[in-house]
Design a protein around this motif. Structure first.
Motif, mmCIF file in Angstrom:
data_model
loop_
_atom_site.group_PDB
_atom_site.id
_atom_site.type_symbol
_atom_site.label_atom_id
_atom_site.label_comp_id
_atom_site.label_asym_id
_atom_site.label_seq_id
_atom_site.Cartn_x
_atom_site.Cartn_y
_atom_site.Cartn_z
ATOM 1 N N ALA A 13 47.056 45.201 54.337
ATOM 2 C CA ALA A 13 45.702 44.680 54.119
ATOM 3 C C ALA A 13 45.259 44.937 52.682
ATOM 4 C CB ALA A 13 44.726 45.320 55.105
ATOM 5 N N SER A 14 45.546 46.130 52.160
ATOM 6 C CA SER A 14 45.188 46.444 50.776
ATOM 7 C C SER A 14 45.914 45.543 49.798
ATOM 8 C CB SER A 14 45.505 47.911 50.458
ATOM 9 O OG SER A 14 44.764 48.761 51.276
ATOM 10 N N LEU A 15 47.192 45.324 50.039
ATOM 11 C CA LEU A 15 47.980 44.454 49.171
ATOM 12 C C LEU A 15 47.449 43.027 49.202
ATOM 13 C CD1 LEU A 15 50.401 44.174 47.307
ATOM 14 C CD2 LEU A 15 51.824 43.774 49.309
ATOM 15 N N PHE A 16 47.108 42.540 50.386
ATOM 16 C CA PHE A 16 46.572 41.194 50.537
ATOM 17 C C PHE A 16 45.260 41.036 49.764
ATOM 18 C CE2 PHE A 16 43.787 38.236 52.856
ATOM 19 C CZ PHE A 16 44.525 37.079 52.712
ATOM 20 N N LEU A 17 44.342 41.998 49.906
ATOM 21 C CA LEU A 17 43.062 41.927 49.201
ATOM 22 C C LEU A 17 43.249 42.020 47.696
ATOM 23 C CD1 LEU A 17 40.812 44.078 51.539
ATOM 24 C CD2 LEU A 17 40.787 41.594 51.244
ATOM 25 N N TRP A 18 44.210 42.802 47.244
ATOM 26 C CA TRP A 18 44.457 42.952 45.819
ATOM 27 C C TRP A 18 44.982 41.662 45.212
ATOM 28 C CZ3 TRP A 18 49.064 43.142 42.861
ATOM 29 C CH2 TRP A 18 48.883 43.566 41.553
ATOM 30 N N LEU A 19 45.728 40.889 45.994
ATOM 31 C CA LEU A 19 46.320 39.657 45.484
ATOM 32 C C LEU A 19 45.391 38.454 45.551
ATOM 33 C CD1 LEU A 19 49.927 39.962 46.939
ATOM 34 C CD2 LEU A 19 49.194 40.313 44.570
ATOM 35 N N LEU A 20 44.255 38.573 46.273
ATOM 36 C CA LEU A 20 43.320 37.451 46.340
ATOM 37 C C LEU A 20 42.767 37.153 44.955
ATOM 38 C CD1 LEU A 20 41.199 38.148 49.531
ATOM 39 C CD2 LEU A 20 42.808 36.299 49.161
ATOM 40 N N PRO A 21 42.598 35.892 44.607
ATOM 41 C CA PRO A 21 42.003 35.585 43.310
ATOM 42 C C PRO A 21 40.537 35.993 43.300
ATOM 43 C CG PRO A 21 42.349 33.584 44.577
ATOM 44 C CD PRO A 21 42.969 34.711 45.355
ATOM 45 N N ALA A 22 40.159 36.682 42.259
ATOM 46 C CA ALA A 22 38.774 37.135 42.127
ATOM 47 C C ALA A 22 38.045 36.276 41.109
ATOM 48 C CB ALA A 22 38.765 38.599 41.676
ATOM 49 N N ALA A 23 36.744 36.260 41.190
ATOM 50 C CA ALA A 23 35.944 35.561 40.192
ATOM 51 C C ALA A 23 35.975 36.386 38.911
ATOM 52 C CB ALA A 23 34.522 35.385 40.692
ATOM 53 N N HIS A 24 36.230 35.733 37.813
ATOM 54 C CA HIS A 24 36.330 36.396 36.524
ATOM 55 C C HIS A 24 34.993 36.317 35.801
ATOM 56 C CE1 HIS A 24 40.677 36.454 37.009
ATOM 57 N NE2 HIS A 24 40.589 35.187 37.390
ATOM 58 N N ALA A 25 34.682 37.346 35.035
ATOM 59 C CA ALA A 25 33.475 37.310 34.207
ATOM 60 C C ALA A 25 33.731 36.388 33.024
ATOM 61 C CB ALA A 25 33.133 38.715 33.723
ATOM 62 N N GLN A 26 32.683 35.752 32.544
ATOM 63 C CA GLN A 26 32.816 34.807 31.442
ATOM 64 C C GLN A 26 31.702 35.069 30.443
ATOM 65 O OE1 GLN A 26 35.501 33.197 31.467
ATOM 66 N NE2 GLN A 26 35.238 31.855 29.764
ATOM 67 N N THR A 27 31.936 34.712 29.185
ATOM 68 C CA THR A 27 30.931 34.924 28.153
ATOM 69 C C THR A 27 29.939 33.773 28.116
ATOM 70 O OG1 THR A 27 32.154 33.786 26.425
ATOM 71 C CG2 THR A 27 32.657 36.122 26.750
ATOM 72 N N THR A 105 41.325 26.055 38.196
ATOM 73 C CA THR A 105 41.523 26.783 39.437
ATOM 74 C C THR A 105 40.657 28.037 39.572
ATOM 75 O OG1 THR A 105 43.758 25.951 39.594
ATOM 76 C CG2 THR A 105 43.238 27.873 40.922
ATOM 77 N N PRO A 106 40.584 28.937 38.570
ATOM 78 C CA PRO A 106 39.835 30.172 38.806
ATOM 79 C C PRO A 106 38.323 29.948 38.826
ATOM 80 C CG PRO A 106 40.670 30.138 36.554
ATOM 81 C CD PRO A 106 41.206 28.909 37.250
ATOM 82 N N ALA A 107 37.643 30.871 39.492
ATOM 83 C CA ALA A 107 36.179 30.872 39.500
ATOM 84 C C ALA A 107 35.691 31.946 38.547
ATOM 85 C CB ALA A 107 35.669 31.142 40.909
ATOM 86 N N TYR A 108 34.535 31.715 37.964
ATOM 87 C CA TYR A 108 33.957 32.643 36.999
ATOM 88 C C TYR A 108 32.529 32.983 37.404
ATOM 89 C CZ TYR A 108 37.891 31.230 34.131
ATOM 90 O OH TYR A 108 39.152 30.981 33.670
ATOM 91 N N ASP A 109 32.140 34.225 37.199
ATOM 92 C CA ASP A 109 30.777 34.687 37.459
ATOM 93 C C ASP A 109 30.069 34.957 36.143
ATOM 94 O OD1 ASP A 109 31.748 36.699 40.291
ATOM 95 O OD2 ASP A 109 30.866 34.702 40.262
ATOM 96 N N THR A 110 28.807 34.573 36.066
ATOM 97 C CA THR A 110 27.990 34.909 34.906
ATOM 98 C C THR A 110 27.262 36.215 35.192
ATOM 99 O OG1 THR A 110 25.959 33.832 35.686
ATOM 100 C CG2 THR A 110 27.570 32.447 34.505
ATOM 101 N N PRO A 111 26.685 36.833 34.170
ATOM 102 C CA PRO A 111 25.802 37.965 34.450
ATOM 103 C C PRO A 111 24.522 37.452 35.114
ATOM 104 C CG PRO A 111 25.764 37.433 32.113
ATOM 105 C CD PRO A 111 26.819 36.557 32.741
ATOM 106 N N TRP A 112 23.714 38.365 35.603
ATOM 107 C CA TRP A 112 22.415 37.993 36.167
ATOM 108 C C TRP A 112 21.424 37.786 35.026
ATOM 109 C CZ3 TRP A 112 20.824 36.957 41.087
ATOM 110 C CH2 TRP A 112 21.777 37.144 42.085
ATOM 111 N N PHE A 113 20.551 36.804 35.196
ATOM 112 C CA PHE A 113 19.486 36.505 34.248
ATOM 113 C C PHE A 113 18.156 36.700 34.965
ATOM 114 C CE2 PHE A 113 23.163 33.872 33.298
ATOM 115 C CZ PHE A 113 23.404 34.206 31.973
#
Length: 133
Positions: A13-27, A105-113
């Motif tokens: 389960a840990s390995l599976f969660l680690w391999l999931l694509p995460a949202a990346h921070a963006q400038t 393909t990847p998703a990106y997260d912005t900071p909160w405004f």
């Protein structure tokens, strides 16, 4: 044996969660954003400046209320993603918001405004680009 099986399941389960694509921070160079207010309506907008963005999600809270998560429609007239807030706003209300969007393909997260309704900004935009918080 039961202990080993439990341990093995946790490892997988840990390995599976680690391999999931995460949202990346963006400038902030990757997009512009802001809020247009005409009390009692507020529209949050998001405009990518590079890449091929095919969707954008808005995450917002009005006056520290429950978080709303909405897929933003594209406004061809303004060449940006726009979302009218579900709730009406009044002078002094505080809107916290962020975005999740894709570039390929990847998703990106912005900071909160954060923007306070009635804080100014001119040109019909109550806040052209809220302050990162």
């Amino acid at each position: 044996m039961k202990r080993f099986t439990t341990w093995l399941a946790l490892v997988w389960a840990s390995l599976f969660l680690w391999l999931l694509p995460a949202a990346h921070a963006q400038t902030g160079d990757d997009y512009t954003q802001g809020v247009v207010v005409a009390v009692p309506a507020a529209t949050i907008w998001f405009k990518p400046t590079s890449g091929q963005t095919t969707w954008a999600d808005l995450h917002y809270r009005l006056n520290n209320g429950p978080q709303q998560n909405l897929r933003m429609p594209w406004s061809g007239a303004n060449a940006r993603y726009e979302q009218l807030l579900i709730e009406p706003v009044a002078t002094g209300d505080v809107i916290d918001y962020s975005f999740t969007y894709n570039k390929g393909t990847p998703a990106y997260d912005t900071p909160w405004f954060q923007v306070t309704v009635g804080s100014g900004g001119g040109g019909g935009d109550d806040a052209v680009g809220g302050a990162a918080g």
